[in-house]
Every structure is written in structure tokens, then in C-alpha cells.
Write a protein that holds these residues in place. Structure first.
Motif, PDB file in Angstrom:
ATOM      1  N   ASN A   1      51.397  35.760  55.316  1.00  0.00           N
ATOM      2  CA  ASN A   1      51.913  37.119  55.219  1.00  0.00           C
ATOM      3  C   ASN A   1      51.007  38.036  56.025  1.00  0.00           C
ATOM      4  OD1 ASN A   1      52.569  39.776  54.348  1.00  0.00           O
ATOM      5  ND2 ASN A   1      53.491  38.900  52.505  1.00  0.00           N
ATOM      6  N   ARG A   2      51.491  38.503  57.169  1.00  0.00           N
ATOM      7  CA  ARG A   2      50.641  39.305  58.052  1.00  0.00           C
ATOM      8  C   ARG A   2      50.360  40.687  57.491  1.00  0.00           C
ATOM      9  NH1 ARG A   2      55.082  38.070  61.000  1.00  0.00           N
ATOM     10  NH2 ARG A   2      56.723  39.624  61.014  1.00  0.00           N
ATOM     11  N   TRP A   3      51.270  41.240  56.665  1.00  0.00           N
ATOM     12  CA  TRP A   3      51.016  42.557  56.082  1.00  0.00           C
ATOM     13  C   TRP A   3      49.895  42.485  55.047  1.00  0.00           C
ATOM     14  CZ3 TRP A   3      52.453  46.285  58.895  1.00  0.00           C
ATOM     15  CH2 TRP A   3      53.619  46.206  59.636  1.00  0.00           C
ATOM     16  N   ALA A   4      49.830  41.379  54.329  1.00  0.00           N
ATOM     17  CA  ALA A   4      48.739  41.205  53.365  1.00  0.00           C
ATOM     18  C   ALA A   4      47.414  40.950  54.081  1.00  0.00           C
ATOM     19  CB  ALA A   4      49.046  40.057  52.420  1.00  0.00           C
ATOM     20  N   LEU A   5      47.453  40.451  55.293  1.00  0.00           N
ATOM     21  CA  LEU A   5      46.234  40.269  56.085  1.00  0.00           C
ATOM     22  C   LEU A   5      45.695  41.621  56.548  1.00  0.00           C
ATOM     23  CD1 LEU A   5      44.241  38.504  57.854  1.00  0.00           C
ATOM     24  CD2 LEU A   5      45.939  38.783  59.656  1.00  0.00           C
ATOM     25  N   VAL A   6      46.573  42.467  57.045  1.00  0.00           N
ATOM     26  CA  VAL A   6      46.142  43.732  57.641  1.00  0.00           C
ATOM     27  C   VAL A   6      45.825  44.771  56.563  1.00  0.00           C
ATOM     28  CG1 VAL A   6      46.816  45.593  59.211  1.00  0.00           C
ATOM     29  CG2 VAL A   6      47.485  43.244  59.717  1.00  0.00           C
ATOM     30  N   PHE A   7      46.677  44.884  55.557  1.00  0.00           N
ATOM     31  CA  PHE A   7      46.506  45.890  54.498  1.00  0.00           C
ATOM     32  C   PHE A   7      46.578  45.212  53.131  1.00  0.00           C
ATOM     33  CE2 PHE A   7      48.948  48.021  57.947  1.00  0.00           C
ATOM     34  CZ  PHE A   7      47.958  48.894  58.362  1.00  0.00           C
ATOM     35  N   PRO A   8      45.589  44.420  52.750  1.00  0.00           N
ATOM     36  CA  PRO A   8      45.735  43.636  51.520  1.00  0.00           C
ATOM     37  C   PRO A   8      45.869  44.478  50.249  1.00  0.00           C
ATOM     38  CG  PRO A   8      43.505  43.441  52.360  1.00  0.00           C
ATOM     39  CD  PRO A   8      44.294  44.167  53.393  1.00  0.00           C
ATOM     40  N   LEU A   9      45.037  45.492  50.070  1.00  0.00           N
ATOM     41  CA  LEU A   9      45.093  46.274  48.839  1.00  0.00           C
ATOM     42  C   LEU A   9      46.342  47.134  48.770  1.00  0.00           C
ATOM     43  CD1 LEU A   9      41.331  47.248  48.531  1.00  0.00           C
ATOM     44  CD2 LEU A   9      42.537  45.305  47.522  1.00  0.00           C
ATOM     45  N   LEU A  10      46.747  47.712  49.906  1.00  0.00           N
ATOM     46  CA  LEU A  10      47.983  48.498  49.933  1.00  0.00           C
ATOM     47  C   LEU A  10      49.205  47.610  49.683  1.00  0.00           C
ATOM     48  CD1 LEU A  10      47.290  50.910  52.925  1.00  0.00           C
ATOM     49  CD2 LEU A  10      47.310  51.456  50.482  1.00  0.00           C
ATOM     50  N   TRP A  11      49.182  46.402  50.254  1.00  0.00           N
ATOM     51  CA  TRP A  11      50.300  45.476  50.057  1.00  0.00           C
ATOM     52  C   TRP A  11      50.414  45.101  48.581  1.00  0.00           C
ATOM     53  CZ3 TRP A  11      51.011  40.406  48.428  1.00  0.00           C
ATOM     54  CH2 TRP A  11      52.257  39.858  48.714  1.00  0.00           C
ATOM     55  N   LEU A  12      49.284  44.828  47.937  1.00  0.00           N
ATOM     56  CA  LEU A  12      49.300  44.483  46.515  1.00  0.00           C
ATOM     57  C   LEU A  12      49.832  45.653  45.678  1.00  0.00           C
ATOM     58  CD1 LEU A  12      45.882  42.642  46.216  1.00  0.00           C
ATOM     59  CD2 LEU A  12      48.147  41.611  46.080  1.00  0.00           C
ATOM     60  N   ALA A  13      49.408  46.867  46.004  1.00  0.00           N
ATOM     61  CA  ALA A  13      49.882  48.040  45.265  1.00  0.00           C
ATOM     62  C   ALA A  13      51.375  48.276  45.504  1.00  0.00           C
ATOM     63  CB  ALA A  13      49.081  49.266  45.671  1.00  0.00           C
ATOM     64  N   ALA A  14      51.832  48.070  46.734  1.00  0.00           N
ATOM     65  CA  ALA A  14      53.247  48.274  47.047  1.00  0.00           C
ATOM     66  C   ALA A  14      54.139  47.275  46.316  1.00  0.00           C
ATOM     67  CB  ALA A  14      53.475  48.171  48.551  1.00  0.00           C
ATOM     68  N   LYS A  15      53.649  46.071  46.103  1.00  0.00           N
ATOM     69  CA  LYS A  15      54.417  45.048  45.395  1.00  0.00           C
ATOM     70  C   LYS A  15      54.273  45.146  43.882  1.00  0.00           C
ATOM     71  CE  LYS A  15      56.089  42.919  48.953  1.00  0.00           C
ATOM     72  NZ  LYS A  15      57.526  42.821  49.192  1.00  0.00           N
ATOM     73  N   GLY A  16      53.406  46.038  43.403  1.00  0.00           N
ATOM     74  CA  GLY A  16      53.215  46.202  41.968  1.00  0.00           C
ATOM     75  C   GLY A  16      52.435  45.066  41.334  1.00  0.00           C
ATOM     76  N   MET A  17      51.583  44.453  42.103  1.00  0.00           N
ATOM     77  CA  MET A  17      50.788  43.320  41.623  1.00  0.00           C
ATOM     78  C   MET A  17      49.444  43.846  41.113  1.00  0.00           C
ATOM     79  SD  MET A  17      51.779  40.790  44.778  1.00  0.00           S
ATOM     80  CE  MET A  17      50.732  39.463  44.267  1.00  0.00           C
ATOM     81  N   TRP A  18      49.459  44.525  39.975  1.00  0.00           N
ATOM     82  CA  TRP A  18      48.290  45.259  39.501  1.00  0.00           C
ATOM     83  C   TRP A  18      47.161  44.341  39.052  1.00  0.00           C
ATOM     84  CZ3 TRP A  18      49.123  49.491  41.663  1.00  0.00           C
ATOM     85  CH2 TRP A  18      50.402  50.045  41.723  1.00  0.00           C
ATOM     86  N   VAL A  19      47.483  43.233  38.425  1.00  0.00           N
ATOM     87  CA  VAL A  19      46.437  42.301  37.983  1.00  0.00           C
ATOM     88  C   VAL A  19      45.727  41.716  39.200  1.00  0.00           C
ATOM     89  CG1 VAL A  19      46.013  40.128  36.778  1.00  0.00           C
ATOM     90  CG2 VAL A  19      47.618  41.783  35.827  1.00  0.00           C
ATOM     91  N   VAL A  20      46.488  41.305  40.185  1.00  0.00           N
ATOM     92  CA  VAL A  20      45.900  40.732  41.400  1.00  0.00           C
ATOM     93  C   VAL A  20      45.111  41.798  42.152  1.00  0.00           C
ATOM     94  CG1 VAL A  20      46.401  39.509  43.540  1.00  0.00           C
ATOM     95  CG2 VAL A  20      47.773  39.058  41.529  1.00  0.00           C
TER      96      VAL A  20
END
Length: 157
Positions: free
Chosen positions: A25-44
Motif C-alpha cells: 500500500n503506497r499511501w500507507a508508505l508515504v503517510f502512514p499515520l494519516l492513512w491509519l486515521a483516515a481508515k479509522g484504525m485507532w488501535v493500530v
């Protein structure tokens, strides 16, 4: 072509099916914390922030320079790029979603078309299951006057 996994909650309709792409996932490579927040993956997200802070604290305690901190930060981004979709699947599993299928497609739209057309074919072509006759000894319509097969001579009372 890429592989996609389809996930849905039990009892939900086709509108609630979500697809997750296999692989990097290239978006998770470039913006990992923003990608996690956008997906609602709060625990991760909390785990990733804690890992980042821990790595910075260890690098500071061991006296590493800015270059090593940058390398460690990039290492976390690379790991997120490779594991992001698996972590998304894990998050969906925690939310009660089940994996309902695996489909191949160039993009999300093609994967959805293939998944739902295959699901329609399976539903249309599956014949209804034949009725199961009751087992001979387990009938609810037994009479108390019938002999017992385990102890002949005794009747059911």
C-alpha cells in the motif's frame, strides 16, 4: 491483476461488503499515520505512534544521530507499506466482519463486478437442498406400545 478480499458482517446485505487489496500500500508508505486515521484504525494508530516514540527514545538514549532516527522512521514507513492491508483486515475482523470471498481485478470497480456477478451465479445455480427424512429411531410420532429395540420385551411408557 491484483487480488482483493471481500469482507461483510453476518446478516448484512451486499451494500455493506468492503474490499481490501492484497499487497503493498503506497499511501500507507508515504503517510502512514494519516492513512491509519483516515481508515479509522485507532488501535493500530496508537500502536504505531507508541512504536515511533519508543524508537526515538531508544535512539536518543543510545546517542544515535539524526540520520539514524530518519532511517528508523523510514523503516517504520516501509513496514507499514507492506503490512497496512493486513492490519486493515485485522481491524475489520475486530469489528465483526468476516472474509466472504477472494476476487481478482485490476481495480476496485472490476473486483466488485467480478465478485457480485460470481455471487449471483452461485445463488442462482445452487439447487435447494433436498429435505432430510427423519431417522428411523428418532421419530417424534412413536407409540408407547411399540417394543424397545435395546431391551426387547419392554415397551416404551
Amino acid at each position: 491483476m491484483a487480488w482483493w478480499t471481500a469482507h461483510n458482517k453476518k446478516g448484512r446485505g451486499a451494500d455493506d461488503v468492503v474490499f481490501v487489496r492484497e499487497g503493498f500500500n503506497r499511501w500507507a508508505l508515504v503517510f502512514p499515520l494519516l492513512w491509519l486515521a483516515a481508515k479509522g484504525m485507532w488501535v493500530v494508530l496508537l500502536i504505531a505512534v507508541a512504536a515511533q516514540l519508543l524508537i526515538w527514545a531508544v535512539a536518543e538514549a543510545l546517542g544515535f544521530g539524526e540520520a539514524m532516527r530518519l532511517i528508523f522512521g523510514l523503516a517504520i514507513n516501509i513496514i507499514m507499506g507492506f503490512e497496512a492491508n493486513d492490519l486493515l483486515r485485522w481491524t475489520y475482523a475486530r469489528r465483526g466482519y468476516e472474509e466472504v470471498g477472494l476476487v481478482q481485478g485490476d481495480d476496485l470497480e472490476e473486483a466488485e463486478i467480478r465478485f457480485f456477478s460470481a455471487a449471483d451465479l452461485q445463488v442462482q445455480s445452487a439447487p435447494p437442498p433436498p429435505p432430510v427424512p427423519p431417522a428411523p429411531g428418532l421419530s417424534r410420532n412413536w407409540k408407547s406400545s411399540e417394543p424397545d429395540f435395546i431391551f426387547p420385551g419392554l415397551s416404551r411408557t
